[in-house]
Design a protein around this motif. Structure first.
Motif, PDB file in Angstrom:
ATOM      1  N   CYS A  76       0.871  -1.170   0.000  1.00 25.98           N
ATOM      2  CA  CYS A  76       0.000   0.000   0.000  1.00 25.98           C
ATOM      3  C   CYS A  76       0.909   1.221   0.000  1.00 25.98           C
ATOM      4  N   THR A  77       0.386   2.365  -0.427  1.00 23.16           N
ATOM      5  CA  THR A  77       1.200   3.586  -0.451  1.00 23.16           C
ATOM      6  C   THR A  77       1.365   4.206   0.938  1.00 23.16           C
ATOM      7  N   ALA A  78       0.636   3.676   1.922  1.00 22.29           N
ATOM      8  CA  ALA A  78       0.649   4.229   3.285  1.00 22.29           C
ATOM      9  C   ALA A  78       0.216   5.695   3.271  1.00 22.29           C
ATOM     10  N   THR A  79      -0.853   5.946   2.511  1.00 21.80           N
ATOM     11  CA  THR A  79      -1.452   7.275   2.436  1.00 21.80           C
ATOM     12  C   THR A  79      -2.892   7.182   2.921  1.00 21.80           C
ATOM     13  N   VAL A  80      -3.443   8.314   3.311  1.00 19.52           N
ATOM     14  CA  VAL A  80      -4.787   8.367   3.884  1.00 19.52           C
ATOM     15  C   VAL A  80      -5.840   7.975   2.846  1.00 19.52           C
ATOM     16  N   SER A  81      -6.786   7.208   3.304  1.00 27.02           N
ATOM     17  CA  SER A  81      -7.905   6.746   2.484  1.00 27.02           C
ATOM     18  C   SER A  81      -8.559   7.908   1.739  1.00 27.02           C
ATOM     19  N   GLY A  82      -8.805   7.693   0.452  1.00 31.19           N
ATOM     20  CA  GLY A  82      -9.519   8.682  -0.350  1.00 31.19           C
ATOM     21  C   GLY A  82      -8.649   9.726  -1.019  1.00 31.19           C
ATOM     22  N   ARG A  83      -7.373   9.751  -0.732  1.00 34.20           N
ATOM     23  CA  ARG A  83      -6.464  10.712  -1.369  1.00 34.20           C
ATOM     24  C   ARG A  83      -5.753  10.023  -2.522  1.00 34.20           C
ATOM     25  N   GLU A  84      -5.936  10.557  -3.724  1.00 33.38           N
ATOM     26  CA  GLU A  84      -5.382   9.935  -4.930  1.00 33.38           C
ATOM     27  C   GLU A  84      -3.922  10.298  -5.146  1.00 33.38           C
ATOM     28  N   SER A  89      -0.593   9.119  -8.051  1.00 30.53           N
ATOM     29  CA  SER A  89      -0.332   8.466  -9.330  1.00 30.53           C
ATOM     30  C   SER A  89       1.072   7.873  -9.347  1.00 30.53           C
ATOM     31  N   THR A  90       1.342   7.178 -10.416  1.00 33.76           N
ATOM     32  CA  THR A  90       2.677   6.626 -10.633  1.00 33.76           C
ATOM     33  C   THR A  90       3.716   7.746 -10.618  1.00 33.76           C
ATOM     34  N   LYS A  91       3.361   8.883 -11.204  1.00 31.95           N
ATOM     35  CA  LYS A  91       4.301  10.016 -11.230  1.00 31.95           C
ATOM     36  C   LYS A  91       4.602  10.512  -9.823  1.00 31.95           C
ATOM     37  N   ASP A  92       3.583  10.572  -8.957  1.00 34.34           N
ATOM     38  CA  ASP A  92       3.802  10.991  -7.571  1.00 34.34           C
ATOM     39  C   ASP A  92       4.753  10.030  -6.866  1.00 34.34           C
ATOM     40  N   ILE A  93       4.497   8.742  -6.998  1.00 31.73           N
ATOM     41  CA  ILE A  93       5.313   7.732  -6.324  1.00 31.73           C
ATOM     42  C   ILE A  93       6.724   7.738  -6.884  1.00 31.73           C
ATOM     43  N   ASP A  94       6.856   7.933  -8.189  1.00 31.76           N
ATOM     44  CA  ASP A  94       8.168   8.041  -8.816  1.00 31.76           C
ATOM     45  C   ASP A  94       8.961   9.191  -8.180  1.00 31.76           C
ATOM     46  N   LEU A  95       8.312  10.314  -7.964  1.00 31.92           N
ATOM     47  CA  LEU A  95       8.961  11.464  -7.336  1.00 31.92           C
ATOM     48  C   LEU A  95       9.371  11.143  -5.898  1.00 31.92           C
ATOM     49  N   ILE A 105      -5.080   0.758 -13.428  1.00 31.74           N
ATOM     50  CA  ILE A 105      -3.781   0.138 -13.182  1.00 31.74           C
ATOM     51  C   ILE A 105      -2.760   0.873 -14.027  1.00 31.74           C
ATOM     52  N   GLU A 106      -1.789   1.487 -13.357  1.00 36.80           N
ATOM     53  CA  GLU A 106      -0.726   2.201 -14.072  1.00 36.80           C
ATOM     54  C   GLU A 106       0.558   1.383 -13.999  1.00 36.80           C
ATOM     55  N   GLN A 107       1.311   1.401 -15.100  1.00 33.46           N
ATOM     56  CA  GLN A 107       2.610   0.735 -15.157  1.00 33.46           C
ATOM     57  C   GLN A 107       3.635   1.594 -14.440  1.00 33.46           C
ATOM     58  N   GLY A 108       4.412   0.976 -13.559  1.00 39.09           N
ATOM     59  CA  GLY A 108       5.550   1.630 -12.916  1.00 39.09           C
ATOM     60  C   GLY A 108       6.793   1.195 -13.666  1.00 39.09           C
ATOM     61  N   ARG A 109       7.676   0.484 -12.971  1.00 40.01           N
ATOM     62  CA  ARG A 109       8.848  -0.076 -13.650  1.00 40.01           C
ATOM     63  C   ARG A 109       8.393  -1.179 -14.601  1.00 40.01           C
ATOM     64  N   PRO A 110       9.077  -1.328 -15.703  1.00 37.57           N
ATOM     65  CA  PRO A 110       8.767  -2.462 -16.569  1.00 37.57           C
ATOM     66  C   PRO A 110       9.062  -3.772 -15.819  1.00 37.57           C
ATOM     67  N   GLU A 111       8.309  -4.806 -16.106  1.00 36.37           N
ATOM     68  CA  GLU A 111       8.488  -6.081 -15.408  1.00 36.37           C
ATOM     69  C   GLU A 111       9.887  -6.657 -15.554  1.00 36.37           C
ATOM     70  N   TYR A 112      10.536  -6.413 -16.678  1.00 39.03           N
ATOM     71  CA  TYR A 112      11.862  -6.998 -16.868  1.00 39.03           C
ATOM     72  C   TYR A 112      12.927  -6.335 -15.984  1.00 39.03           C
ATOM     73  N   LYS A 113      12.598  -5.178 -15.407  1.00 42.73           N
ATOM     74  CA  LYS A 113      13.551  -4.500 -14.526  1.00 42.73           C
ATOM     75  C   LYS A 113      13.315  -4.910 -13.075  1.00 42.73           C
ATOM     76  N   ILE A 114      14.405  -5.066 -12.353  1.00 45.70           N
ATOM     77  CA  ILE A 114      14.316  -5.386 -10.927  1.00 45.70           C
ATOM     78  C   ILE A 114      13.687  -4.209 -10.205  1.00 45.70           C
ATOM     79  N   GLY A 115      12.715  -4.488  -9.363  1.00 42.39           N
ATOM     80  CA  GLY A 115      12.030  -3.449  -8.607  1.00 42.39           C
ATOM     81  C   GLY A 115      12.831  -3.000  -7.398  1.00 42.39           C
ATOM     82  N   ALA A 116      12.234  -2.128  -6.612  1.00 44.67           N
ATOM     83  CA  ALA A 116      12.817  -1.638  -5.355  1.00 44.67           C
ATOM     84  C   ALA A 116      11.645  -1.515  -4.388  1.00 44.67           C
TER      85      ALA A 116
END
Length: 165
Positions: free
Chosen positions: A27-35, A37-43, A65-76
Motif C-alpha cells: 500500500c502507499t501508506a497514504t490516507v484513504s480517499g487521497r489519490e 499516481s505513478t508520477k507521484d510515487i516516482d517522485l 492500473i498504471e505501469q511503474g517499472r517495466p516487469e523486466y527491470k528489478i524493482g525496489a
C-alpha cells in the motif's frame, strides 16, 4: 526467451528475463480517499535516492492500473527480495487517524484481482504475498505473526486472500 529493446543510442540490447518467485502487494501508506499516481510515487522514490518508482504496478482509487517499472527491470520494493519479484501497490492503507487499515475500495479490489490473475498466468509458480510477509519469524515457530511484522503493509492478509489464485 529474451526480448529485444532499443536503448537511447538506437542500438539494441537484450532484456534479461527474470525468474519471478513472488508477487508482492503493497500500500502507499497514504490516507484513504487521497489519490496519488505513478508520477507521484516516482517522485517520492527519487527523493529517497532511488532511480525511480520501485513498484511495477500502481492501482489507483478508480481501479486504474498504471505501469511503474517495466516487469523486466528489478524493482525496489522489498529489501533482499527484489530480484525475483513483481511489486504492486494500491493507493491507500491508512485511515483518517493515520493508522494502518485496508482501505481498498471495490474498484481497487477488482483491479488488483484482475492484475494478479494476469500475472499468475505469466508466472504460475509465483507466490502472492504482502510486504509484511517478508518479516522475520522472530520466535522461530514457522509463522510470521502480527507482533513480528516490520510493517503492516499492505494492511490486509494478501497471502490468505489470494491463496486460491
Amino acid at each position: 526467451m529474451n526480448e529485444e529493446a532499443a536503448n537511447p543510442s538506437g542500438k539494441s540490447k537484450r532484456k534479461r528475463m527474470r525468474k519471478i518467485t513472488h508477487i508482492v502487494i503493497h500500500c502507499t501508506a497514504t490516507v484513504s480517499g487521497r489519490e496519488f499516481s505513478t508520477k507521484d510515487i516516482d517522485l517520492w522514490h527519487k527523493k529517497r535516492g532511488w532511480k525511480g518508482i520501485g513498484y511495477h504496478y500502481v492501482i489507483k482509487l478508480d481501479g486504474t492500473i498504471e505501469q511503474g517499472r517495466p516487469e523486466y527491470k528489478i524493482g525496489a520494493h522489498v529489501k533482499g527480495h527484489n530480484r525475483n519479484s513483481i511489486g504492486i501497490v494500491y493507493v491507500g492503507g491508512l485511515n483518517k487517524r493515520l493508522s494502518p487499515k485496508d482501505t481498498r475500495n471495490r474498484k481497487q479490489k477488482r483491479a488488483l484481482k484482475s492484475l494478479l490473475l494476469n500475472l499468475k498466468e505469466k508466472y504460475p509458480q509465483a507466490e502472492i504475498l504482502g510486504h509484511r510477509d517478508f518479516s522475520r519469524d522472530i520466535n522461530k515457530n514457522g509463522i510470521i505473526e502480527p507482533f513480528e511484522f516490520i510493517k503492516a503493509c499492505p494492511c490486509f492478509d494478501a497471502q490468505k486472500e489470494y491463496c486460491d489464485l
